[in-house]
Design an enzyme around this catalytic site. Structure first.
Site, PDB file in Angstrom:
ATOM      1  N   ASN A   8     104.220  50.716  39.439  1.00  0.00           N
ATOM      2  CA  ASN A   8     104.993  49.833  38.561  1.00  0.00           C
ATOM      3  C   ASN A   8     104.040  48.725  38.134  1.00  0.00           C
ATOM      4  O   ASN A   8     103.752  47.814  38.904  1.00  0.00           O
ATOM      5  CB  ASN A   8     106.190  49.263  39.332  1.00  0.00           C
ATOM      6  CG  ASN A   8     106.917  48.181  38.541  1.00  0.00           C
ATOM      7  OD1 ASN A   8     106.670  48.006  37.344  1.00  0.00           O
ATOM      8  ND2 ASN A   8     107.805  47.452  39.199  1.00  0.00           N
ATOM      9  N   LYS A  10     104.438  46.450  36.041  1.00  0.00           N
ATOM     10  CA  LYS A  10     105.110  45.199  35.651  1.00  0.00           C
ATOM     11  C   LYS A  10     104.483  44.699  34.335  1.00  0.00           C
ATOM     12  O   LYS A  10     104.058  45.508  33.528  1.00  0.00           O
ATOM     13  CB  LYS A  10     105.032  44.175  36.782  1.00  0.00           C
ATOM     14  CG  LYS A  10     105.525  44.770  38.113  1.00  0.00           C
ATOM     15  CD  LYS A  10     105.818  43.751  39.160  1.00  0.00           C
ATOM     16  CE  LYS A  10     106.281  44.484  40.428  1.00  0.00           C
ATOM     17  NZ  LYS A  10     106.796  43.584  41.439  1.00  0.00           N
ATOM     18  N   HIS A  95     115.449  47.291  38.626  1.00  0.00           N
ATOM     19  CA  HIS A  95     114.452  46.627  39.478  1.00  0.00           C
ATOM     20  C   HIS A  95     114.967  45.218  39.814  1.00  0.00           C
ATOM     21  O   HIS A  95     115.614  44.579  38.985  1.00  0.00           O
ATOM     22  CB  HIS A  95     113.105  46.559  38.748  1.00  0.00           C
ATOM     23  CG  HIS A  95     112.002  46.081  39.644  1.00  0.00           C
ATOM     24  ND1 HIS A  95     111.821  44.750  39.927  1.00  0.00           N
ATOM     25  CD2 HIS A  95     111.060  46.751  40.358  1.00  0.00           C
ATOM     26  CE1 HIS A  95     110.804  44.625  40.765  1.00  0.00           C
ATOM     27  NE2 HIS A  95     110.316  45.832  41.038  1.00  0.00           N
ATOM     28  N   SER A 210     105.314  45.674  48.689  1.00  0.00           N
ATOM     29  CA  SER A 210     104.025  45.449  49.365  1.00  0.00           C
ATOM     30  C   SER A 210     103.486  46.685  50.073  1.00  0.00           C
ATOM     31  O   SER A 210     102.812  46.582  51.085  1.00  0.00           O
ATOM     32  CB  SER A 210     104.118  44.265  50.339  1.00  0.00           C
ATOM     33  OG  SER A 210     104.433  43.077  49.634  1.00  0.00           O
TER      34      SER A 210
HETATM   35  P1  PGA Z   1     104.743  45.228  45.122  1.00  0.00           P
HETATM   36  O1  PGA Z   1     105.879  45.556  44.026  1.00  0.00           O
HETATM   37  O2  PGA Z   1     104.176  46.549  45.582  1.00  0.00           O
HETATM   38  O3  PGA Z   1     103.749  44.384  44.391  1.00  0.00           O
HETATM   39  O4  PGA Z   1     105.414  44.492  46.251  1.00  0.00           O
HETATM   40  C1  PGA Z   1     106.714  46.656  44.168  1.00  0.00           C
HETATM   41  C2  PGA Z   1     107.731  46.666  43.045  1.00  0.00           C
HETATM   42  O5  PGA Z   1     108.200  45.597  42.648  1.00  0.00           O
HETATM   43  O6  PGA Z   1     108.088  47.742  42.515  1.00  0.00           O
END
Ligand code: PGA
Length: 251
Positions: A8, A10, A95, A210
């Site tokens: 993802n 973002k 999300h 994470s």
């Molecule tokens: P992250 O994000 O791995 O940076 O914690 C996961 C997500 O929001 O899909």
């Protein structure tokens, strides 16, 4: 079941950064024997670029959102048909950042999942509790409520979705759920999905929050964790490949 590792991105990337990231991922994947399923969910403006860079490869691509509406006067939205036209296999739906910053309710999320399915795009339905909800003992209540709305809207088609359990307190914080914490929630979601599906073991359930190169193997070894939704670590080719390698071993 083959695991799925979905990135993802973002609101990150640029034409040049995407090109080098995908080139490195493609090169890295060559060294992974019998890789798991892999996808990247990218900002909408880059779908065309990603389609041309990933077309004909084993890496699928998707969007990070989809409109709950079919078409028409919905300024700023992107329809399932448009995503389909750009070859999207997946669309993230609900999300926690959409729920939190864009006021998406369970009903809106369910409508989006339904719309994606109608256009042949697999919704990756994200559910997860906040820290306050976990601390007050409401984790199961919250995730079951979020998933129930989707099951109610899509009925037996729920076997065609992907679910992602993403504890809000673990997203982008470096604070991962322990494998036991994640497995406990995944088992509850699995039971809810199996009860709603007419056949099979139901959809894949990804863990997100994470997940990184160091903790992926342990999380992916849990019996009900069928893959990962990866934010930060999906922007670094070496980390993303390491997670894919861990998922390809853990079957
Ligand atoms: P992250 O994000 O791995 O940076 O914690 C996961 C997500 O929001 O899909």
């Amino acid at each position: 079941m083959k695991k799925l590792i979905a990135g993802n991105w973002k609101m990150n990337g640029s034409l040049s950064a995407n090109e080098s990231l995908l080139a490195e991922i493609k090169a890295g994947l060559v060294n992974v024997s019998t890789p798991c399923d892999v996808a990247v969910c990218v900002p909408g403006v880059y779908l065309s670029q990603v389609q041309s860079l990933l077309g004909g490869t084993s890496i699928a691509w998707g969007a990070q959102d989809v409109s709950a509406h079919e078409k028409g006067a919905y300024t700023g939205e992107t329809s399932g048909a448009m995503l389909r036209e750009f070859g999207c296999r997946y669309a993230l739906v609900g999300h926690s950042e959409r729920r939190q910053y864009h006021g998406e309710t369970d009903l809106v999320v369910a409508a989006k999942a339904q719309r994606a399915l109608a256009f042949g795009v697999t919704p990756v339905v994200c559910v997860g509790e906040t820290l306050a909800e976990r601390e007050s003992g409401d984790t199961m209540l919250v995730v079951k409520r979020q998933l129930a709305a989707v099951i109610h809207a899509v009925g037996h088609c729920v076997s065609e979705v992907v679910v992602a359990y993403e504890p809000v307190w673990a997203i982008g914080t470096g604070r991962t759920a322990t494998p036991e914490q994640a497995q406990e929630v995944h088992a509850v979601l699995r039971a809810q999905l199996v009860a709603a599906c007419t056949r099979g073991s139901g959809p894949r359930i990804l863990y997100g929050g994470s997940m990184n190169a160091a903790n992926a193997a342990e999380l992916l070894a849990q019996p009900d964790i069928d893959g990962g939704l990866i934010g930060g670590a999906a922007l670094k080719a070496a980390d993303f490949i390491a997670i894919i390698s861990a998922a390809s071993v853990a079957r």
